[in-house]
Structures are given as C-alpha cells and as structure tokens.
Motif scaffolding. Structure first.
Motif, PDB file in Angstrom:
ATOM      1  N   ASP A   1       0.870  -1.174   0.000  1.00  0.00           N
ATOM      2  CA  ASP A   1       0.000   0.000   0.000  1.00  0.00           C
ATOM      3  C   ASP A   1       0.912   1.231   0.000  1.00  0.00           C
ATOM      4  O   ASP A   1       1.463   1.608   1.035  1.00  0.00           O
TER       5      ASP A   1
ATOM      6  N   ASP B   1       0.448   4.421  -0.239  1.00  0.00           N
ATOM      7  CA  ASP B   1       0.092   5.532   0.643  1.00  0.00           C
ATOM      8  C   ASP B   1       0.469   5.231   2.092  1.00  0.00           C
ATOM      9  O   ASP B   1       0.998   6.095   2.804  1.00  0.00           O
ATOM     10  N   TYR B   2       0.221   3.999   2.522  1.00  0.00           N
ATOM     11  CA  TYR B   2       0.538   3.624   3.903  1.00  0.00           C
ATOM     12  C   TYR B   2       2.045   3.651   4.138  1.00  0.00           C
ATOM     13  O   TYR B   2       2.503   4.077   5.204  1.00  0.00           O
TER      14      TYR B   2
ATOM     15  N   ARG C   1       5.125   0.726   9.936  1.00  0.00           N
ATOM     16  CA  ARG C   1       5.197   1.071   8.511  1.00  0.00           C
ATOM     17  C   ARG C   1       6.492   1.787   8.142  1.00  0.00           C
ATOM     18  O   ARG C   1       6.733   2.058   6.959  1.00  0.00           O
TER      19      ARG C   1
END
Length: 312
Positions: free
Chosen positions: A24, A26-27, A137
C-alpha cells in the motif's frame, strides 16, 4: 569464516508460491515533515565532521519521495570529474537513522571506486526515531520505496549510469537492501531499471510475508550478504534459510557482533580496533564491537563483488 557463493536455482521460486500482501504505497509513504537534520543525532555525533570534513556533501532535503510528496534528506557527493560512466552508491542507514558508520562507508566507497555517493535518510525527514523492533510502517517496504526514489532522482537529475548503481545498507539498512531486490510486483520493475546489485551487512532477516515483515528473496539482481554469529541485534536465527542462500554471496563471521565496521571515532577519525560499546537506542542494548580484520575482509569481498558486476 564461511563464504558461500550461490546461483539462484529455479527451485527457490517454489518457496515463495504464496503471494505476499501488495504494498500500500500511501501507507508506506508517511509524510515528510522535516527539511533539516537534527541538531544532535543519535550518539551526539557532529554532522560537519562526518560530511564536510571528509568531503561528503552536506545533509539537505533534495531527493523527491516515491509518491512525489516532499523531499528526503541526503548527502550527495558527485565525482569532481562528473557523474557519468562511473559507479554510484546509495548508502542506507540502520534503525534510528544515520550514524558515522554510514558516512564512513560512503567515504570508503567513494575513494575505492572513484564513485558518486548518496547517503540517504529515511527517518529524520519524517520526524521519526524508529527501530526495526517496532515492526511498523517505517520498516522495509517504506525504505525500499525510498531506495527507488533515490535511484530515479540520481538517474533523472544527475544522469548516473544505472548499470553501475548499487545500494549498500547495514542492519535495518541491510534489511532494506534485501527487501528492495526481492521479486515483487511493485518493486521489481523499477529496481531492475535502476540498480545493478546490493550489499547487506548484518541485516534484519525476519520475513513473515506480512506488510511490516515482508517477503525476502528470491532476488532480481546479485546481492552480497554478511552476518555475524554473535550478533544479538539481528541474529542469524531469524533468517529463513532461503534469504541467505539465495544471495549471490553470503559470508558468515562466527565470532562477530553487530556493527563490526563501526566508525567509533567518526568518519574522519581512525577507528579503534576491538573497542566494544552498546547500541544507543531505547529498544535493545546490543553489543557492538569493532573489528578491523573483519571490516577489511568484508570490504575486500565487496570490492570483488562490485568489480565483477561493473561493465568491462
């Protein structure tokens, strides 16, 4: 000392038959919020002494992030005679951010290969004081995207030869190298177009096929790996067998701790052989013992590895 040289057997592909979760973007692209390095980096070292004093470029916001939102900080040192037709190295840091060892590696790579060198920051730019132990993350996927961003910036803005571009990382930076070169739907296409190979020193190796502990190996380009038998920070026991054995070369030093190449007197100083200390972070206080002999052996192997891959 064990030195294992492997090809990439087709059978390794069977080990990764289960698809890992997609990245992902964006993450794994947390906002870039800071445009200047910290006044007192971890271990309280002097940025001036580890950049300007050793003729490396100053740390400043300049590398466009993978998602195009903000600039990562980096020390960029092009060769005085131009960037073209010569090796380029991207140096990526371990947990908690850049330390003198990263700049010392940059100096050695610059001088040994008459190379361009980019020492890349991933944490300071995002206002983080992070460590792989948190498994957030800010780990391997985010940093692999930073490696791609740095490669694109070097290619497009500074016209470096991508057939001679390499990534070197230690500790969490080594994890970043392993992840960046792992066969992956998002990472592999840009990595193949940007980098010739990777160098991972005492890397994290946990690989659970999850978003924050992603798949490692097989690799899309040659990777050389170095591990230590007395390393309690990134112990070899955490490494799935395939992660190490699918590297182009793997050297294990049974008697070495984490960070045997520690620049314990800074990039401008003479390292003190045999000196041991403790890592300066809040998550784990693992030992770090400098070994000149092991550092020299590792660097000889890196030199041969790189020279074998450079265009004739």
């Amino acid at each position: 000392m064990l030195d294992r040289r492997k090809t990439w057997p087709a059978a390794l592909l069977a080990l990764t038959a289960c698809a890992a979760p997609p990245i992902d973007v964006d993450y794994f692209q947390p906002p870039i919020t800071i445009s200047a390095p910290p006044a007192r980096p971890i271990t309280q070292f002097s940025l001036y002494n580890n950049t300007t004093l050793v003729r490396l470029g100053e740390m400043k916001a300049q590398v466009t992030a993978f998602n195009g939102k903000g600039l990562l900080m980096a020390s960029w040192t092009p060769h005085p005679q131009g960037t073209r037709a010569r090796p380029t190295f991207v140096v990526v840091h371990g947990g908690h951010g850049l330390v003198p060892t990263n700049f010392a590696s940059g100096v050695w790579l610059r001088d040994t290969f008459l190379a361009n060198v980019l020492v890349l920051d991933s944490y300071w730019s995002r206002g983080q004081n992070e460590n792989w132990a948190t498994r957030t993350r800010f780990g391997a996927n985010m940093r692999a995207l930073d490696v791609i961003a740095a490669g694109k910036w070097l290619r497009d803005e500074h016209h470096v030869d991508t057939a001679q571009m390499f990534v070197m990382g230690d500790s969490q930076g080594g994890w970043t190298v392993l992840r960046s070169f792992t066969e992956d739907a998002l990472l592999s296409t840009p990595m193949k177009a940007l980098y010739r190979g990777g160098i991972a020193a005492y890397p994290n190796c946990f690989s659970l096929d999850t978003a924050v502990a992603p798949k490692l190996s097989p690799y899309i380009a040659p990777v050389i790996v170095f591990t230590g038998g007395k390393d309690t920070a990134t112990p070899i026991a955490e490494c799935p067998k395939r992660v190490l054995e699918s590297a182009a070369q793997w050297t294990h030093y049974p008697d070495q701790t984490h960070g045997w190449d520690a620049a314990n007197r800074g990039a401008a100083g003479q390292a003190v052989d045999g000196e041991c200390g403790k890592a300066m972070n809040v998550y784990n206080k693992f030992p770090v013992c400098r070994s000149n002999a092991t550092t020299d052996d590792m660097r000889r192997k890196i030199e041969h590895f790189v020279n074998d891959l450079l265009p004739r």
